[in-house]
Design a protein around this motif. Sequence first.
Motif, short mmCIF file in Angstrom:
data_model
loop_
_atom_site.label_atom_id
_atom_site.label_comp_id
_atom_site.label_asym_id
_atom_site.label_seq_id
_atom_site.Cartn_x
_atom_site.Cartn_y
_atom_site.Cartn_z
N PRO A 187 -2.99 -0.10 2.28
CA PRO A 187 -4.45 -0.08 2.45
C PRO A 187 -5.19 0.15 1.13
O PRO A 187 -4.77 0.94 0.28
CB PRO A 187 -4.68 1.09 3.41
N ILE A 188 -6.30 -0.55 0.99
CA ILE A 188 -7.24 -0.33 -0.11
C ILE A 188 -8.56 0.11 0.52
O ILE A 188 -9.17 -0.66 1.28
CB ILE A 188 -7.45 -1.61 -0.95
N VAL A 189 -8.96 1.34 0.26
CA VAL A 189 -10.12 1.93 0.94
C VAL A 189 -11.19 2.31 -0.06
O VAL A 189 -10.91 2.93 -1.09
CB VAL A 189 -9.69 3.18 1.75
N ASP A 190 -12.43 1.91 0.24
CA ASP A 190 -13.59 2.37 -0.53
C ASP A 190 -13.93 3.77 -0.02
O ASP A 190 -14.45 3.92 1.08
CB ASP A 190 -14.76 1.41 -0.32
N GLU A 191 -13.64 4.80 -0.81
CA GLU A 191 -13.82 6.17 -0.34
C GLU A 191 -15.28 6.52 -0.12
O GLU A 191 -15.60 7.38 0.71
CB GLU A 191 -13.16 7.15 -1.30
N CYS A 193 -15.75 4.74 3.24
CA CYS A 193 -14.62 4.87 4.17
C CYS A 193 -14.33 3.55 4.88
O CYS A 193 -13.96 3.52 6.06
CB CYS A 193 -14.85 5.99 5.19
N LEU A 194 -14.49 2.45 4.17
CA LEU A 194 -14.22 1.13 4.74
C LEU A 194 -12.98 0.53 4.09
O LEU A 194 -12.80 0.62 2.87
CB LEU A 194 -15.41 0.19 4.53
N LEU A 195 -12.13 -0.11 4.92
CA LEU A 195 -10.98 -0.82 4.40
C LEU A 195 -11.45 -2.09 3.71
O LEU A 195 -12.27 -2.85 4.26
CB LEU A 195 -10.02 -1.17 5.55
N GLU A 196 -10.93 -2.35 2.51
CA GLU A 196 -11.37 -3.51 1.74
C GLU A 196 -10.42 -4.69 1.83
O GLU A 196 -10.84 -5.83 1.62
CB GLU A 196 -11.56 -3.11 0.27
N ASN A 197 -9.14 -4.44 2.12
CA ASN A 197 -8.19 -5.56 2.19
C ASN A 197 -7.98 -5.98 3.64
O ASN A 197 -8.64 -5.47 4.56
CB ASN A 197 -6.88 -5.21 1.49
N GLU A 198 -7.06 -6.91 3.84
CA GLU A 198 -6.83 -7.44 5.18
C GLU A 198 -6.27 -6.38 6.12
O GLU A 198 -5.41 -5.58 5.74
CB GLU A 198 -5.84 -8.62 5.11
#
Length: 275
Positions: A156-160, A163-168
Amino acid sequence: MDNDIAIKQAADWIRDADGLLIAAGAGMGVDSGLPDFRGAEGFWRAYPALRHHGFSFEDIANPAGFASNPRLSWGFYGHRLALYRATVPHAGFAILRTWASAMKHGAFVFTSNVDGQFQKAGFDAERIVECHGTIHRLQCVEACTDDTWPADDFSPIVDEASCLLENEMPTCPHCGGLARPNILMFGDWKWVDKYTDREERRFATWLESVQRLVVIEMGAGRALPTIRRFSERHGPRVIRINPRDYAISSAVGLGIPGCASETLQLLDKALHSST
């Protein structure tokens, strides 16, 4: 009971036991640096972006979010997955393994934690019941199958900040729909419990062989008393370790105030000083 007397009694129980049952709640991971979600303020300190949404732990740890805002739900669980993968288990885990290695029937773990820290610390995966599931396995959101699969391929790649997931987001290999962690959430009617059921059957078989059981319960509070109730069913030699909620009936066991890692080290010292 005086604390020194309780530690000596607990050490005697551990020395005499032929099987160690480890019961662990969320407080077990706090000593490894994992966040404490107790109360809204504790949760929001760990996830400040969710304060903005006004979400409590119960709101986000809920399967409904995977339908209404899947990137936010996966942001929360994806961040936790990455955190748990990076966390190093504290010294108490190794102490428990050492004690168990001296017992005829070794140890079995029963935990409400989904972080996989016992496996990371070297405990046998086939001797661990994860009663609320695990973040390290995935299942279909719609439970189109009772299959679960490892989350190993998902990074997972998360914008802290949001708190949104950025990748698939991960998908179900059976139907192609959205996947979610194989964790029992609040209001969850589609949790796939096959994996946990299998673990519980293994535990029942192990328990039948043990004659002198000692239970060490750590970090299990009263807000969600699953672990505390489990421990109390397996008395009369339950050692309850908790900074605040350490009270227990003397007919079931004894309580020791303290955090898991520090108290296990005190018990280990007591074991060695009287051998």
